[in-house]
Design an enzyme around this catalytic site. Structure first.
Site, PDB file in Angstrom:
ATOM      1  N   HIS A 194       0.860  -1.189   0.000  1.00 53.37           N
ATOM      2  CA  HIS A 194       0.000   0.000   0.000  1.00 53.37           C
ATOM      3  C   HIS A 194       0.893   1.236   0.000  1.00 53.37           C
ATOM      4  CE1 HIS A 194      -3.901  -2.062   0.550  1.00 53.37           C
ATOM      5  NE2 HIS A 194      -3.136  -2.985   1.116  1.00 53.37           N
ATOM      6  N   ASN A 218      -0.918  -5.035  -6.592  1.00 53.89           N
ATOM      7  CA  ASN A 218      -2.070  -4.475  -5.903  1.00 53.89           C
ATOM      8  C   ASN A 218      -1.634  -3.365  -4.951  1.00 53.89           C
ATOM      9  OD1 ASN A 218      -3.076  -7.808  -5.914  1.00 53.89           O
ATOM     10  ND2 ASN A 218      -4.231  -6.236  -6.979  1.00 53.89           N
ATOM     11  N   ARG A 226       6.875   6.716 -18.595  1.00 54.91           N
ATOM     12  CA  ARG A 226       7.563   7.926 -18.137  1.00 54.91           C
ATOM     13  C   ARG A 226       7.718   7.969 -16.625  1.00 54.91           C
ATOM     14  NH1 ARG A 226       4.655  10.100 -22.555  1.00 54.91           N
ATOM     15  NH2 ARG A 226       2.878  10.628 -21.229  1.00 54.91           N
ATOM     16  N   ASP A 271      -4.221 -13.904   1.087  1.00 51.95           N
ATOM     17  CA  ASP A 271      -4.876 -12.630   1.409  1.00 51.95           C
ATOM     18  C   ASP A 271      -6.366 -12.887   1.630  1.00 51.95           C
ATOM     19  OD1 ASP A 271      -4.694  -9.845   1.886  1.00 51.95           O
ATOM     20  OD2 ASP A 271      -5.318  -9.363  -0.145  1.00 51.95           O
ATOM     21  N   LEU A 297     -12.805  -4.016  -4.198  1.00 50.70           N
ATOM     22  CA  LEU A 297     -12.254  -5.363  -4.068  1.00 50.70           C
ATOM     23  C   LEU A 297     -11.467  -5.460  -2.768  1.00 50.70           C
ATOM     24  CD1 LEU A 297     -11.766  -8.126  -5.505  1.00 50.70           C
ATOM     25  CD2 LEU A 297      -9.658  -7.125  -6.413  1.00 50.70           C
ATOM     26  N   GLY A 299     -10.270  -8.796   0.249  1.00 50.13           N
ATOM     27  CA  GLY A 299      -9.457 -10.008   0.269  1.00 50.13           C
ATOM     28  C   GLY A 299      -9.969 -11.067  -0.685  1.00 50.13           C
TER      29      GLY A 299
END
Length: 378
Positions: A194, A218, A226, A271, A297, A299
C-alpha cells in the site's frame, strides 16, 4: 515410535521423487529411505500414489471458517483458523490484521498471546498490514485509521506482543528511518505494501532493509513508460515478493511476468477473508470474490492449494516450483529454517494431495489429520 509414509511421490525443493518412504519420529522427518528399507517397527501408511509435499505456509490471511480474525480478533477466531486451514493443508500461517483502530490492534496482540499455549502448531504469529500505509494506495483500508508510525507506538506494540508480531506491511517512503531501523533490529519482516513509492524511492529501501513486498501489483503505482514506479525497482532489487494468484487480484499473464523477473523470490499468499457483517471490514462474497459494501475489491477467496493449482494450470509454472512458492520461499523469508522441505531433520508438517490438486490429508508435528470426506490412508 516411527511412522512410514510410503507409496507416494514426494514434492520438495523443486523435485519429484518416487520409490521413497518418509520416516517420521517425534514430530520430525527422521529419514527418507528406499521403500525396501522401511524399518520393521515403523507403522506403515500407504498413500496410494498421492503427492506428498511440505505443509503450505500462508504469510497473509485474515480469517477462515467464518471467523474474520483480522477485523474481529479473538482466541476463538485463531482456533477456527487453525482448524480450518489444517483441513486445507496449510500447516503454518500468519494471522493478519488490517488497518484498524488501536483498540483492534491491541485486541489482536492480546488474543495471540493468550492463544499461544493452546495452539496446535500452525499459528505462527501476527502480520500487521497497516496502519502505517500510504492513503493514496489504501485499497480497502479505511483512510481514517491510516497514519504515520511513531517510534514510541511501534516500540509499545512490539514489546507488548512479546514476539507474536512477525511481519509488518507499511509504506516505507512515509516512515522515519528510526522506525525502519528499530523494526529491522527486532527481526520483524518489513514488507512494502500500500505504497506510492517512486522507482527511485523503491531502489533506496528495497533490501535496504525492507526485505519483502506485499501483494505485487495491488495497491501500488502501475508501471508507466515515463513514471516507472516501484514495480521495476522490485524486479531489479528482487526482494521476497508475495502475490495473490486468483486471476482476480492479478491477471495470470502478469503473474507469469513476475515469475520470470523474480524467480525464487516470488511467493504465494491467499490474502483470504471471510464474510463479516460487523466491524470495520464487512466483506461481502459476490460469487468469486470479496468486496467491501461500496464495491471495493477486498481479500480473496483463495486457499493456498488452489493458488498452487492456478500457478500450474493457468500460469504454466511447473508443479514442484509452484509448491516451492507456497512452502520453501515463505519459509525462507520468515526464517523458518526447519520448514519448507521434505528432508531429514525438517518438521513433519506435510500436505497430501492428488494430481488434480484435491486436498487429501495434512500432517502436523508428525500427526496425521484428514477430512471426513477423503481419507486415502489405508
Amino acid at each position: 515410535m516411527l511412522t512410514a509414509l510410503y507409496n507416494t511421490i514426494i514434492v520438495s525443493n523443486g523435485n519429484l521423487t518416487a520409490g521413497k518412504a518418509v520416516i517420521l519420529k517425534a514430530g520430525k522427518i527422521d529419514a527418507i529411505v528406499n521403500e525396501a528399507e522401511i524399518p520393521a517397527d515403523a507403522e506403515r501408511i500407504n498413500l496410494n500414489l498421492a503427492l506428498l509435499a511440505p505443509g503450505l505456509i500462508d504469510l497473509q490471511i485474515y480469517g477462515a471458517g467464518g471467523s474474520l480474525f483480522g477485523g474481529l480478533p479473538s482466541t476463538q477466531a485463531l482456533q477456527q483458523m487453525e482448524t480450518t486451514l489444517l483441513q486445507q493443508g496449510c500447516t503454518g500461517f500468519l494471522a493478519t490484521v488490517a488497518t484498524n483502530s488501536d483498540e483492534v490492534v491491541l485486541k489482536a496482540i492480546a488474543a495471540a498471546k493468550a492463544y499461544r499455549s493452546k495452539s496446535i502448531g500452525n499459528f505462527l504469529g501476527l502480520h500487521l498490514e497497516g496502519p502505517y500505509l500510504n492513503a493514496a494506495r489504501k485499497g480497502a483500508h479505511p483512510a481514517k485509521y491510516i497514519k504515520k508510525a511513531t517510534l514510541n507506538e511501534v516500540k509499545h506494540w512490539i514489546e507488548l506482543a512479546n514476539g507474536e508480531i512477525k511481519m509488518i506491511t507499511l509504506a516505507p517512503e512515509l516512515q522515519d528511518q528510526e522506525v525502519i531501523d528499530y523494526l529491522h533490529q527486532q527481526n520483524i519482516i518489513l514488507s512494502s505494501g500500500h505504497s506510492d513509492a517512486t522507482y527511485v524511492q523503491g531502489k533506496a529501501f528495497l533490501n535496504k532493509p525492507v526485505q519483502a513486498v506485499t501483494h505485487l501489483y495491488n495497491a501500488m503505482p502501475p508501471m508507466h513508460h515515463r513514471e516507472p514506479g516501484i514495480i521495476p525497482a522490485i524486479f531489479e532489487e528482487r526482494p521476497y515478493t508475495s502475490i495473490v494468484a486468483d486471476g482476480i487480484h492479478v491477471n495470470f499473464t502478469m503473474i507469469a511476468l513476475a515469475k520470470r523477473q523474480l524467480g525464487n523470490k516470488l511467493f504465494l499468499i491467499t490474502d483470504a477473508v471471510t464474510e463479516a457483517t460487523e466491524g470495520t471490514y464487512q466483506h461481502q462474497f459476490t460469487g468469486d470474490r470479496y468486496t467491501m459494501p461500496d464495491g471495493t475489491l477486498s481479500g480473496s477467496a483463495l486457499t493456498m492449494l488452489n493458488a498452487v493449482k492456478n500457478c500450474v494450470n493457468k500460469v504454466g509454472i511447473d508443479m514442484p516450483e509452484a509448491i516451492n512458492m507456497a512452502t520453501l520461499y515463505p519459509a525462507q523469508l520468515a526464517a523458518l529454517t526447519s520448514k519448507g522441505k521434505v528432508e531429514a531433520g525438517y518438521d513433519a508438517d506435510l500436505i497430501i494431495f492428488d494430481p488434480e490438486f484435491n486436498f487429501l490429508s495434512s500432517v502436523l508435528n508428525g500427526t496425521l489429520h484428514h477430512t471426513n470426506k477423503i481419507n486415502p490412508i489405508i
